[in-house]
Design an enzyme around this catalytic site. Structure first.
Site, PDB file in Angstrom:
ATOM      1  CB  CYS A 257       1.521  -0.040  -0.688  1.00 58.75           C
ATOM      2  SG  CYS A 257       1.686  -0.898   0.510  1.00 58.75           S
TER       3      CYS A 257
ATOM      4  CG  ASP B  13      -3.672  -7.423  -2.567  1.00 64.58           C
ATOM      5  OD1 ASP B  13      -3.487  -8.073  -1.325  1.00 64.58           O
ATOM      6  OD2 ASP B  13      -3.281  -6.366  -2.655  1.00 64.58           O
TER       7      ASP B  13
ATOM      8  CG  HIS C 295      -0.301  -5.593  -1.598  1.00 66.83           C
ATOM      9  ND1 HIS C 295      -1.197  -4.936  -1.594  1.00 66.83           N
ATOM     10  CD2 HIS C 295       0.830  -4.925  -0.936  1.00 66.83           C
ATOM     11  CE1 HIS C 295      -1.097  -3.787  -1.056  1.00 66.83           C
ATOM     12  NE2 HIS C 295       0.160  -3.830  -0.916  1.00 66.83           N
TER      13      HIS C 295
END
Length: 225
Positions: free
Chosen positions: A118, A166, A194
């Site tokens: 991330c 994502d 994600h």
């Protein structure tokens, strides 16, 4: 089982890190870079996993400069707090100073790789560009803010992992990274969203996570040995 240690960055700031040691001689060192949720149980577990794979793993608490001991939930409130710290309260220069200190610690195990998730995926990209004198390889997962740093050329060998589902990272951005830097290995995982590596999140995708981990381990075996 790892332990919490204290590190000092080049500007004199002290911060904590989670350190996990392998059994026997390490194959190298790995810096594990957190998501926006802090060095929580999941990130400690990732570090433990790399230690089990034979690496000296160090997960720096990069939010300590703002607030110590940050461990946020995977909910709207946690996202809001984590994003503010990561993108408003910290500079990338401060983050690189702390990653550099963590890499120095991890180098006790040999050559150093960096893996991040991330926000940490973006940090990995920047580290590959700015800290190639310290790190021998990097592997970044779903870094959503790479485009603002796109003109920083990754000098350390770099893998990037993205999920096809994502929606926070448009595939046009992923393709732009691959086109700008053909020497970077960019992987897209069909059906993955994600956070696909995190088994504490609803978006966990075990097949994508397993494949990405094996690619990362092969990458580190090649460049850290």
């Amino acid at each position: 089982m790892g332990q919490t240690i204290e590190l000092t960055a080049s500007d004199g700031v002290t911060f904590s890190a989670y350190r996990a040691e392998p059994e026997g001689a390490p194959k190298g060192g790995v810096v594990v870079v957190q998501e926006i949720f802090g060095v929580n149980g999941h990130i400690r577990g990732v570090a433990d996993g790399y230690a089990a794979d034979g690496y000296l793993a160090v997960a720096p608490a990069l939010f300590d400069r703002v607030r110590s001991g940050v461990e946020l939930g995977y909910n709207a409130e946690g996202i809001d707090v984590g994003r503010k710290i990561a993108f408003d309260d910290l500079t990338m220069e401060q983050v690189m100073a702390d990653v550099s200190a963590a890499a120095a610690c991890a180098s006790e195990g040999g050559k150093v790789g960096v893996v991040g998730y991330c926000w940490g995926g973006t940090v990995c990209y920047v580290a590959a560009a700015r800290l190639s004198d310290q790190i021998a390889a990097a592997s970044g997962y779903y870094g959503g803010q790479i485009i603002p740093h796109l003109e920083e050329r990754p000098a350390a060998p770099l893998l990037l992992h993205f999920g096809s589902e994502d929606h926070g990272i448009p595939l046009e951005n992923v393709n732009a990274i691959a086109e700008r830097w053909p020497h970077v290995a960019v992987h897209i995982y069909d059906g993955a969203d994600h956070g696909f590596n995190c088994d504490a999140r609803a978006s966990f995708h075990p097949d994508a996570a397993g494949t990405a981990k094996q690619r990362t381990l092969a990458h580190f075996a090649e460049h850290l040995s």
